[in-house]
Structure formats: C-alpha cells, structure tokens
Design a protein around this motif. Structure first.
Motif, PDB file in Angstrom:
ATOM      1  N   UNK A 115       7.928   9.177 -28.705  1.00 23.05           N
ATOM      2  CA  UNK A 115       8.078  10.497 -29.329  1.00 23.05           C
ATOM      3  C   UNK A 115       6.755  11.256 -29.285  1.00 23.05           C
ATOM      4  N   UNK A 116       6.826  12.540 -28.941  1.00 21.38           N
ATOM      5  CA  UNK A 116       5.616  13.359 -28.817  1.00 21.38           C
ATOM      6  C   UNK A 116       5.578  14.380 -29.954  1.00 21.38           C
ATOM      7  N   UNK A 117       4.855  14.049 -31.026  1.00 22.90           N
ATOM      8  CA  UNK A 117       4.810  14.939 -32.182  1.00 22.90           C
ATOM      9  C   UNK A 117       4.016  16.214 -31.910  1.00 22.90           C
ATOM     10  N   UNK A 118       3.214  16.218 -30.841  1.00 19.20           N
ATOM     11  CA  UNK A 118       2.438  17.413 -30.513  1.00 19.20           C
ATOM     12  C   UNK A 118       3.275  18.461 -29.779  1.00 19.20           C
ATOM     13  N   UNK A 119       4.460  18.076 -29.329  1.00 17.05           N
ATOM     14  CA  UNK A 119       5.329  18.988 -28.596  1.00 17.05           C
ATOM     15  C   UNK A 119       5.949  19.982 -29.579  1.00 17.05           C
ATOM     16  N   UNK A 120       5.817  21.277 -29.293  1.00 20.71           N
ATOM     17  CA  UNK A 120       6.341  22.310 -30.192  1.00 20.71           C
ATOM     18  C   UNK A 120       7.820  22.555 -29.926  1.00 20.71           C
ATOM     19  N   UNK A 121       8.222  22.555 -28.668  1.00 15.75           N
ATOM     20  CA  UNK A 121       9.613  22.859 -28.344  1.00 15.75           C
ATOM     21  C   UNK A 121       9.905  24.335 -28.528  1.00 15.75           C
ATOM     22  N   UNK A 122      11.127  24.648 -28.920  1.00 10.76           N
ATOM     23  CA  UNK A 122      11.541  26.048 -29.075  1.00 10.76           C
ATOM     24  C   UNK A 122      11.641  26.408 -30.552  1.00 10.76           C
ATOM     25  N   UNK A 123      10.481  26.771 -31.107  1.00 11.21           N
ATOM     26  CA  UNK A 123      10.450  27.264 -32.472  1.00 11.21           C
ATOM     27  C   UNK A 123      10.957  28.710 -32.488  1.00 11.21           C
ATOM     28  N   UNK A 124      11.338  29.189 -33.651  1.00  8.34           N
ATOM     29  CA  UNK A 124      11.904  30.536 -33.779  1.00  8.34           C
ATOM     30  C   UNK A 124      10.834  31.582 -33.505  1.00  8.34           C
ATOM     31  N   UNK A 125      11.030  32.355 -32.442  1.00  2.00           N
ATOM     32  CA  UNK A 125      10.051  33.366 -32.044  1.00  2.00           C
ATOM     33  C   UNK A 125      10.787  34.502 -31.325  1.00  2.00           C
ATOM     34  N   UNK A 126      11.481  35.373 -32.090  1.00  3.84           N
ATOM     35  CA  UNK A 126      12.286  36.426 -31.463  1.00  3.84           C
ATOM     36  C   UNK A 126      11.475  37.396 -30.614  1.00  3.84           C
ATOM     37  N   UNK A 127      10.232  37.639 -30.981  1.00  2.60           N
ATOM     38  CA  UNK A 127       9.415  38.563 -30.183  1.00  2.60           C
ATOM     39  C   UNK A 127       9.107  37.962 -28.809  1.00  2.60           C
ATOM     40  N   UNK A 128       8.861  36.671 -28.782  1.00  5.93           N
ATOM     41  CA  UNK A 128       8.637  36.010 -27.496  1.00  5.93           C
ATOM     42  C   UNK A 128       9.911  36.030 -26.658  1.00  5.93           C
ATOM     43  N   UNK A 129      11.060  35.863 -27.323  1.00  6.30           N
ATOM     44  CA  UNK A 129      12.338  35.928 -26.612  1.00  6.30           C
ATOM     45  C   UNK A 129      12.519  37.300 -25.969  1.00  6.30           C
ATOM     46  N   UNK A 130      12.216  38.350 -26.699  1.00  9.56           N
ATOM     47  CA  UNK A 130      12.350  39.711 -26.165  1.00  9.56           C
ATOM     48  C   UNK A 130      11.411  39.931 -24.986  1.00  9.56           C
ATOM     49  N   UNK A 131      10.189  39.399 -25.091  1.00 11.58           N
ATOM     50  CA  UNK A 131       9.219  39.558 -24.007  1.00 11.58           C
ATOM     51  C   UNK A 131       9.686  38.837 -22.743  1.00 11.58           C
ATOM     52  N   UNK A 247       8.993  12.940 -12.100  1.00 11.39           N
ATOM     53  CA  UNK A 247       8.659  12.466 -13.438  1.00 11.39           C
ATOM     54  C   UNK A 247       9.663  11.421 -13.931  1.00 11.39           C
ATOM     55  N   UNK A 248      10.932  11.555 -13.546  1.00 11.01           N
ATOM     56  CA  UNK A 248      11.921  10.527 -13.883  1.00 11.01           C
ATOM     57  C   UNK A 248      11.582   9.205 -13.205  1.00 11.01           C
ATOM     58  N   UNK A 249      11.104   9.269 -11.975  1.00 18.45           N
ATOM     59  CA  UNK A 249      10.690   8.054 -11.263  1.00 18.45           C
ATOM     60  C   UNK A 249       9.575   7.332 -12.013  1.00 18.45           C
ATOM     61  N   UNK A 250       8.687   8.110 -12.599  1.00 14.44           N
ATOM     62  CA  UNK A 250       7.567   7.513 -13.339  1.00 14.44           C
ATOM     63  C   UNK A 250       8.058   6.751 -14.575  1.00 14.44           C
ATOM     64  N   UNK A 251       9.168   7.211 -15.156  1.00 16.13           N
ATOM     65  CA  UNK A 251       9.716   6.514 -16.328  1.00 16.13           C
ATOM     66  C   UNK A 251      10.133   5.089 -15.980  1.00 16.13           C
ATOM     67  N   UNK A 252      10.564   4.894 -14.742  1.00 13.65           N
ATOM     68  CA  UNK A 252      11.049   3.581 -14.303  1.00 13.65           C
ATOM     69  C   UNK A 252      10.030   2.823 -13.461  1.00 13.65           C
ATOM     70  N   UNK A 253       8.807   3.341 -13.402  1.00 14.04           N
ATOM     71  CA  UNK A 253       7.761   2.691 -12.621  1.00 14.04           C
ATOM     72  C   UNK A 253       7.520   1.275 -13.136  1.00 14.04           C
ATOM     73  N   UNK A 254       7.332   0.347 -12.239  1.00 14.99           N
ATOM     74  CA  UNK A 254       7.147  -1.055 -12.608  1.00 14.99           C
ATOM     75  C   UNK A 254       5.927  -1.265 -13.510  1.00 14.99           C
ATOM     76  N   UNK A 255       4.966  -0.340 -13.443  1.00 16.96           N
ATOM     77  CA  UNK A 255       3.793  -0.463 -14.311  1.00 16.96           C
ATOM     78  C   UNK A 255       4.164  -0.396 -15.785  1.00 16.96           C
ATOM     79  N   UNK A 256       5.288   0.237 -16.090  1.00 21.13           N
ATOM     80  CA  UNK A 256       5.722   0.331 -17.475  1.00 21.13           C
ATOM     81  C   UNK A 256       6.134  -0.993 -18.083  1.00 21.13           C
ATOM     82  N   UNK A 270       7.300  13.928 -18.804  1.00 23.52           N
ATOM     83  CA  UNK A 270       8.656  14.344 -18.412  1.00 23.52           C
ATOM     84  C   UNK A 270       9.230  15.356 -19.399  1.00 23.52           C
ATOM     85  N   UNK A 271       9.046  15.080 -20.690  1.00 18.91           N
ATOM     86  CA  UNK A 271       9.575  15.988 -21.717  1.00 18.91           C
ATOM     87  C   UNK A 271       8.970  17.383 -21.612  1.00 18.91           C
ATOM     88  N   UNK A 272       7.674  17.451 -21.347  1.00 25.86           N
ATOM     89  CA  UNK A 272       7.017  18.757 -21.255  1.00 25.86           C
ATOM     90  C   UNK A 272       7.607  19.582 -20.122  1.00 25.86           C
TER      91      UNK A 272
END
Length: 322
Positions: A115-131, A247-256, A270-272
């Motif tokens: 889980x990435x707690x630093x990821x903001x995602x889509x917070x409510x920002x109607x002005x950005x939506x209009x832009x 990025x999906x390939x990296x999720x299944x990389x043997x190094x993991x 990948x999430x970003x």
C-alpha cells in the motif's frame, strides 16, 4: 450458525441470541455500535470499488483487449476530470459512518507492504477538473451548463447497480458533482440496474455504457495482471498501454521472490501509472465490522493467518472509526 435477515439482526444481538455476527451491513453500524453487551471488532477489507470506463472490446480471436471505442473518454484528461469532480470523501462520511474511505489507489491498506500511503489519487478538485476539460477542448459555448466540443455536449451514460439504501442518494450526489463541472451524466436505461444486468453490460462492453461502477474483492496473494493486463478478460475497461504491461511484468519478476521490497516498489510504480492513465477511478476502500458478545473470551478478525492463530484477545475497532 444461521443466516439472519439484516432487519432483525440488531435486535437479536441486543437480546444476546448470537455470539458473533459476520458480514453485517455497514449502514447498520450506528444501531449496534453502542450496545452494552457487545464488543465491536473491525478490519480493513481486501476490497476496493471503482468507476470504470468503457474504452474498447476484447478481441476473441487474438485474446487481446483493444482500446478502439469512439468516445471522448479515449482522452485521459476527460477520465481524470471525471475523477477530480467526485467528492468521494463527503459521500463516504455521509453514507457509511466512517467505515468506508476514499481509495487513493487500487491496493487496499490491509496490504501494508504494498500500500502506498503517499499516493493522493483523485481527491475532490472541481477546478482542476474544469481545467482538464478545457485542455481537452471542452468548454460551455452555448451557456447550457454542459461543456461541448465541435458542437457536441459531453454527455455520458453511467451503469450502476441498485439494491441498497445508499445506491440512489450516492448516484444523485455524483451526477450533481459531475454536472457542477459541466459533464452531463445519465443512467443507462435511465435507472439503477440489477447486478446481473450490470455485469452483463460491463462484460460485453455494451455501447450504452460509458462509465460503470464496480468493485473487486482482492485475494490474499494480490495479483493485478488478470484484471489490468492486455490479455485479461476481466480488464473490463479494455485498457491497453505499453508502460502498463512493462510495470505489470515487474510485479511478477522473479526478484520479488527473494526481495520483498522489490515487489513493493514495483506495486507502487504500477499504481502511479494507473492513476495517471486513469482507465478506472479508484472509489472506496471498505472497513468491515463484526459485533461480538462480551461473553466470548477471545476472538479476532485478523486476515493474516499467523495473527489469527495467536491468543490475542478481542481487538476493538479503531478510535477513528468510533
């Protein structure tokens, strides 16, 4: 063990008829949380809901998704604008008693390493939506309150399931959110749909669906290729992107297998990209509760097997949820 009608479960718990109740509806929380004979356990669910976009179809001959639908949603700025226009935090607080929260991504918080707690995602920002709409060439040129381009209003069809007390008011709230930034959204068939009808339309990429509301219950061994890969039948948006495949390939990389931090970093990268490309808009994470009669000496709701097998005693719901 009994299956109990949700309309009678709280009175039964109050009377001490049951020791533990599982999968109790979220909207009942206020009615049982303060009962003297109960202790409430809770946990983050392996779950996220989302708004998906109908972008193409599955080519059954090649076994690959194709992003070829003729829709304004092919422009990711339109998809992003739809995300920023939604006041999900307000909806979660108003309808779910704090037991659901705006999802900042696709990996639920229960996966603490991924889980990435630093990821903001889509917070409510109607002005950005209009832009974003303006950058995509959509502006209200005729004064009707709906943005348009080349003489066509931005009008979209949204498929959403009914069946709960919260479905209709949440639907109305989101349609109003979108209208406030100039996007006209109408319900497919002009009504909330039966769950089976909704799934059939999503799976077949029905042409009367532009946006759809859905959710995934994520497995304990978290895996994303089956829902977001170019060959995935469950990739209902039919989103295809070279960087996404890399990025999906990296999720299944043997190094993991030997370096857990490698896979954790791969999930965050990948999430970003998914948040940037917005084939879906993450909607909510869910918190489940299980009322336990105080006569029970030890109980827990841990997902992790090792913790569940330990005599940890009763684990209370976090203070923030109370």
């Amino acid at each position: 063990v009994e299956v109990v009608n949700s309309q009678t479960i709280v009175s039964a718990l109050k009377a001490g008829k049951y020791d533990i109740a599982y999968q109790i509806p979220t909207d009942l929380y206020k009615t049982f949380k303060d009962l003297d004979n109960l202790q409430v356990l809770g946990r983050q669910e392996l779950y996220y809901s989302y708004m998906g976009f109908n972008l193409g179809h599955m080519d059954n001959k090649t076994g690959e998704n194709v992003m070829d639908r003729d829709t304004p949603l092919q422009d990711k700025r339109i998809r992003q604008a739809i995300g920023y226009a939604m006041n999900i935090d307000e909806i979660a607080q108003a309808f779910y008693n704090g037991l659901r929260t705006r999802a900042n991504g696709i990996v639920p918080p229960a996966f603490t390493k991924y889980y990435d707690e630093s990821l903001v995602g889509y917070n409510y920002n109607p002005e950005k939506a209009k832009q974003l709409l303006k950058e995509a060439g959509y502006e209200d040129t005729n004064g009707d309150g709906i943005v348009d381009k080349d003489g066509k209003n931005l009008t979209l069809r949204w498929a959403m399931a009914g069946g709960s007390d919260t479905a209709e008011p949440i639907t109305k709230a989101l349609i109003q959110n979108w209208k406030e930034v100039g996007i006209e959204v109408k319900l497919t068939n002009d009504r909330l749909l039966d769950g089976n009808v909704l799934f059939d339309k999503i799976r077949s990429n029905s042409d009367d669906v532009d946006i759809f509301g859905a959710a995934w219950q994520v497995g304990t061994a978290i895996e994303m290729r089956n829902t977001y890969g170019k060959n995935a039948a469950l990739n209902f948006s039919r989103f295809v992107n070279d960087k996404n495949e890399e990025l999906l390939n990296a999720l299944d990389d043997i190094r993991g297998l030997t370096d857990s931090s490698f896979r954790a970093d791969a999930f965050k990268a990948w999430q970003k990209n998914i948040i940037e490309e917005a084939p879906i808009i993450p909607f909510m994470f869910k918190y489940s509760t299980s009322p336990v009669n105080k006569s029970v000496k030890s109980s827990n709701v841990y997902i992790a097997t090792a913790k569940s097998q330990s005599p940890m005693g009763v684990v209370d719901v976090p203070e923030a949820v109370k």
